[in-house]
Design a protein around this motif. Structure first.
Motif, PDB file in Angstrom:
ATOM      1  N   GLU A  38       5.160   1.548  -5.488  1.00  0.00           N
ATOM      2  CA  GLU A  38       5.653   0.678  -4.422  1.00  0.00           C
ATOM      3  C   GLU A  38       4.512   0.354  -3.474  1.00  0.00           C
ATOM      4  O   GLU A  38       3.832   1.263  -2.976  1.00  0.00           O
ATOM      5  CB  GLU A  38       6.785   1.358  -3.661  1.00  0.00           C
ATOM      6  CG  GLU A  38       8.031   1.564  -4.497  1.00  0.00           C
ATOM      7  CD  GLU A  38       9.186   2.124  -3.687  1.00  0.00           C
ATOM      8  OE1 GLU A  38      10.226   2.435  -4.275  1.00  0.00           O
ATOM      9  OE2 GLU A  38       9.041   2.241  -2.459  1.00  0.00           O
ATOM     10  N   GLN A  39       4.310  -0.935  -3.255  1.00  0.00           N
ATOM     11  CA  GLN A  39       3.242  -1.364  -2.370  1.00  0.00           C
ATOM     12  C   GLN A  39       3.834  -2.005  -1.118  1.00  0.00           C
ATOM     13  O   GLN A  39       4.825  -2.730  -1.189  1.00  0.00           O
ATOM     14  CB  GLN A  39       2.311  -2.352  -3.067  1.00  0.00           C
ATOM     15  CG  GLN A  39       1.517  -1.718  -4.174  1.00  0.00           C
ATOM     16  CD  GLN A  39       0.408  -2.615  -4.672  1.00  0.00           C
ATOM     17  OE1 GLN A  39       0.376  -3.025  -5.816  1.00  0.00           O
ATOM     18  NE2 GLN A  39      -0.559  -2.908  -3.786  1.00  0.00           N
ATOM     19  N   SER A  40       3.189  -1.758   0.006  1.00  0.00           N
ATOM     20  CA  SER A  40       3.638  -2.348   1.263  1.00  0.00           C
ATOM     21  C   SER A  40       2.434  -2.647   2.152  1.00  0.00           C
ATOM     22  O   SER A  40       1.415  -1.950   2.073  1.00  0.00           O
ATOM     23  CB  SER A  40       4.610  -1.397   1.976  1.00  0.00           C
ATOM     24  OG  SER A  40       3.960  -0.174   2.281  1.00  0.00           O
ATOM     25  N   PRO A  41       2.527  -3.671   2.997  1.00  0.00           N
ATOM     26  CA  PRO A  41       3.599  -4.658   2.976  1.00  0.00           C
ATOM     27  C   PRO A  41       3.456  -5.595   1.780  1.00  0.00           C
ATOM     28  O   PRO A  41       2.443  -5.575   1.086  1.00  0.00           O
ATOM     29  CB  PRO A  41       3.375  -5.409   4.286  1.00  0.00           C
ATOM     30  CG  PRO A  41       1.891  -5.355   4.478  1.00  0.00           C
ATOM     31  CD  PRO A  41       1.475  -3.990   3.971  1.00  0.00           C
ATOM     32  N   LEU A  85      -3.683  -5.074  -5.711  1.00  0.00           N
ATOM     33  CA  LEU A  85      -2.795  -4.362  -6.621  1.00  0.00           C
ATOM     34  C   LEU A  85      -3.250  -2.921  -6.776  1.00  0.00           C
ATOM     35  O   LEU A  85      -4.446  -2.657  -6.923  1.00  0.00           O
ATOM     36  CB  LEU A  85      -2.823  -5.017  -8.004  1.00  0.00           C
ATOM     37  CG  LEU A  85      -2.279  -6.432  -8.112  1.00  0.00           C
ATOM     38  CD1 LEU A  85      -2.844  -7.125  -9.353  1.00  0.00           C
ATOM     39  CD2 LEU A  85      -0.758  -6.409  -8.184  1.00  0.00           C
ATOM     40  N   CYS A  86      -2.301  -1.999  -6.768  1.00  0.00           N
ATOM     41  CA  CYS A  86      -2.631  -0.642  -7.169  1.00  0.00           C
ATOM     42  C   CYS A  86      -2.064  -0.430  -8.564  1.00  0.00           C
ATOM     43  O   CYS A  86      -1.081  -1.061  -8.961  1.00  0.00           O
ATOM     44  CB  CYS A  86      -2.113   0.395  -6.189  1.00  0.00           C
ATOM     45  SG  CYS A  86      -0.330   0.532  -6.028  1.00  0.00           S
ATOM     46  N   VAL A 144      -3.134  -1.375   3.789  1.00  0.00           N
ATOM     47  CA  VAL A 144      -2.049  -1.562   2.830  1.00  0.00           C
ATOM     48  C   VAL A 144      -1.839  -0.260   2.078  1.00  0.00           C
ATOM     49  O   VAL A 144      -2.754   0.564   1.967  1.00  0.00           O
ATOM     50  CB  VAL A 144      -2.326  -2.736   1.863  1.00  0.00           C
ATOM     51  CG1 VAL A 144      -2.454  -4.034   2.647  1.00  0.00           C
ATOM     52  CG2 VAL A 144      -3.567  -2.499   1.038  1.00  0.00           C
ATOM     53  N   TYR A 145      -0.602  -0.094   1.561  1.00  0.00           N
ATOM     54  CA  TYR A 145      -0.218   1.210   1.035  1.00  0.00           C
ATOM     55  C   TYR A 145       0.325   1.110  -0.387  1.00  0.00           C
ATOM     56  O   TYR A 145       0.879   0.081  -0.792  1.00  0.00           O
ATOM     57  CB  TYR A 145       0.848   1.827   1.937  1.00  0.00           C
ATOM     58  CG  TYR A 145       0.398   2.007   3.364  1.00  0.00           C
ATOM     59  CD1 TYR A 145       0.604   1.007   4.305  1.00  0.00           C
ATOM     60  CD2 TYR A 145      -0.268   3.159   3.751  1.00  0.00           C
ATOM     61  CE1 TYR A 145       0.164   1.149   5.616  1.00  0.00           C
ATOM     62  CE2 TYR A 145      -0.710   3.323   5.063  1.00  0.00           C
ATOM     63  CZ  TYR A 145      -0.489   2.311   5.982  1.00  0.00           C
ATOM     64  OH  TYR A 145      -0.931   2.453   7.281  1.00  0.00           O
ATOM     65  N   CYS A 146       0.173   2.213  -1.105  1.00  0.00           N
ATOM     66  CA  CYS A 146       0.695   2.332  -2.463  1.00  0.00           C
ATOM     67  C   CYS A 146       1.325   3.714  -2.580  1.00  0.00           C
ATOM     68  O   CYS A 146       0.650   4.722  -2.326  1.00  0.00           O
ATOM     69  CB  CYS A 146      -0.445   2.163  -3.472  1.00  0.00           C
ATOM     70  SG  CYS A 146       0.031   2.376  -5.192  1.00  0.00           S
ATOM     71  N   LYS A 193       0.238  11.358  -4.389  1.00  0.00           N
ATOM     72  CA  LYS A 193       1.435  10.536  -4.575  1.00  0.00           C
ATOM     73  C   LYS A 193       1.346   9.250  -3.778  1.00  0.00           C
ATOM     74  O   LYS A 193       2.250   8.425  -3.834  1.00  0.00           O
ATOM     75  CB  LYS A 193       2.690  11.303  -4.148  1.00  0.00           C
ATOM     76  CG  LYS A 193       2.980  12.532  -5.003  1.00  0.00           C
ATOM     77  CD  LYS A 193       4.130  13.335  -4.410  1.00  0.00           C
ATOM     78  CE  LYS A 193       5.394  13.126  -5.155  1.00  0.00           C
ATOM     79  NZ  LYS A 193       6.464  14.035  -4.693  1.00  0.00           N
ATOM     80  N   ASP A 194       0.250   9.087  -3.033  1.00  0.00           N
ATOM     81  CA  ASP A 194       0.118   7.892  -2.224  1.00  0.00           C
ATOM     82  C   ASP A 194      -1.363   7.561  -2.035  1.00  0.00           C
ATOM     83  O   ASP A 194      -2.236   8.430  -2.154  1.00  0.00           O
ATOM     84  CB  ASP A 194       0.785   8.060  -0.867  1.00  0.00           C
ATOM     85  CG  ASP A 194       0.210   9.222  -0.091  1.00  0.00           C
ATOM     86  OD1 ASP A 194       0.670  10.360  -0.304  1.00  0.00           O
ATOM     87  OD2 ASP A 194      -0.718   8.986   0.705  1.00  0.00           O
ATOM     88  N   SER A 195      -1.602   6.301  -1.742  1.00  0.00           N
ATOM     89  CA  SER A 195      -2.964   5.852  -1.515  1.00  0.00           C
ATOM     90  C   SER A 195      -2.939   4.709  -0.513  1.00  0.00           C
ATOM     91  O   SER A 195      -1.916   4.022  -0.363  1.00  0.00           O
ATOM     92  CB  SER A 195      -3.601   5.384  -2.823  1.00  0.00           C
ATOM     93  OG  SER A 195      -4.937   4.959  -2.614  1.00  0.00           O
ATOM     94  N   SER A 196      -4.039   4.530   0.185  1.00  0.00           N
ATOM     95  CA  SER A 196      -4.133   3.431   1.147  1.00  0.00           C
ATOM     96  C   SER A 196      -5.470   2.739   1.001  1.00  0.00           C
ATOM     97  O   SER A 196      -6.461   3.327   0.526  1.00  0.00           O
ATOM     98  CB  SER A 196      -3.962   3.945   2.580  1.00  0.00           C
ATOM     99  OG  SER A 196      -5.000   4.829   2.920  1.00  0.00           O
TER     100      SER A 196
END
Lengths: 110, 112
Positions: free
Chosen positions: A5-8, A88-89, A21-23, A70-73
């Motif tokens: 899930e990517q945001s925003p 894109l991640c 931005v986040y993944c 579990k997450d990346s920025s």
């Protein structure tokens, strides 16, 4: 299959601003890659992160991998119009194919 | 050193027709993967070819088929085209055992 899930989803900023931005995933990543895709082109690999807590820098771009993997920025400092694109991640486990998030579409206005 | 090349760049087809897309991998690469990228979405894996055989497949119907040739180039075939098949089709190449994947610029397929 791991879901990313990517945001925003969309981000429009003025030149010179900073952004992040986040993944995220509910599963642990074995490794994670960030790509940038410009209109009419294929994705281009920016970075691969493997180790929890890892930070990598690419000029004005800073990539961070969460401690739990579990997450990346992705943080961009002083954004420029040339940073405009789809970020894109993607993740893979072993020899499995890349699984992509839906991306964050960034527009940097001069 | 040429990167991944795809042809054609754009294509318009009618519902029910068949289409063939082509990909030449980056020099030295032996594995080719195909992805479908619908508007506003990330790329979705269709299948991967190595040693002229389909090694992995994503969640796509049998209307999607492919082939890899001895020179490592590859084709993606789609039969009985639907409007929903309109998308950017990306080819990616890699060398088995390595992590780096290189993408072509894609073929933009429009089904009318």
């Amino acid at each position: 299959t791991q879901l990313l899930e990517q945001s925003p989803q969309f981000l429009s900023i003025q030149e010179g601003e900073n952004l992040t931005v986040y993944c995220n995933s509910s599963s642990v990543f074995s490794s994670l890659q960030w790509y940038r895709q410009e209109p009419g082109e294929g994705p281009v690999l920016l970075v691969t992160v493997v180790t929890g807590g890892e930070v990598k820098k690419l000029k004005r771009l800073t990539f961070q991998f969460g401690d739990a993997r579990k997450d990346s920025s992705l943080h961009i400092t002083a954004a420029q119009p040339g940073d405009t694109g789809l970020y894109l991640c993607a993740s893979r486990s072993g020899n499995t194919p890349l699984v992509f998030g839906k991306g964050t579409r960034l527009s940097v206005i001069a | 050193d040429a990167g991944v090349t795809q042809s054609p760049t754009h294509l318009i087809k009618t519902r029910g027709q068949q289409v063939t897309l082509r990909c030449s991998p980056k020099s030295g690469h032996d594995t080719v993967s195909w992805y479908q990228q619908a508007l506003g979405q990330g790329p979705q894996f269709i299948f991967q070819y190595y040693e002229e055989e389909e090694r992995q497949r994503g969640n796509f119907p049998d209307r999607f088929s492919g082939h890899q040739f001895p020179n490592y180039s590859s084709e993606l075939n789609v039969n009985a085209l639907l409007l929903g098949d309109s998308a950017l089709y990306l080819c990616a190449s890699s060398l088995v055992g390595t992590g780096n994947v290189f993408f072509g610029s894609g073929t933009r397929l429009t089904v009318v």
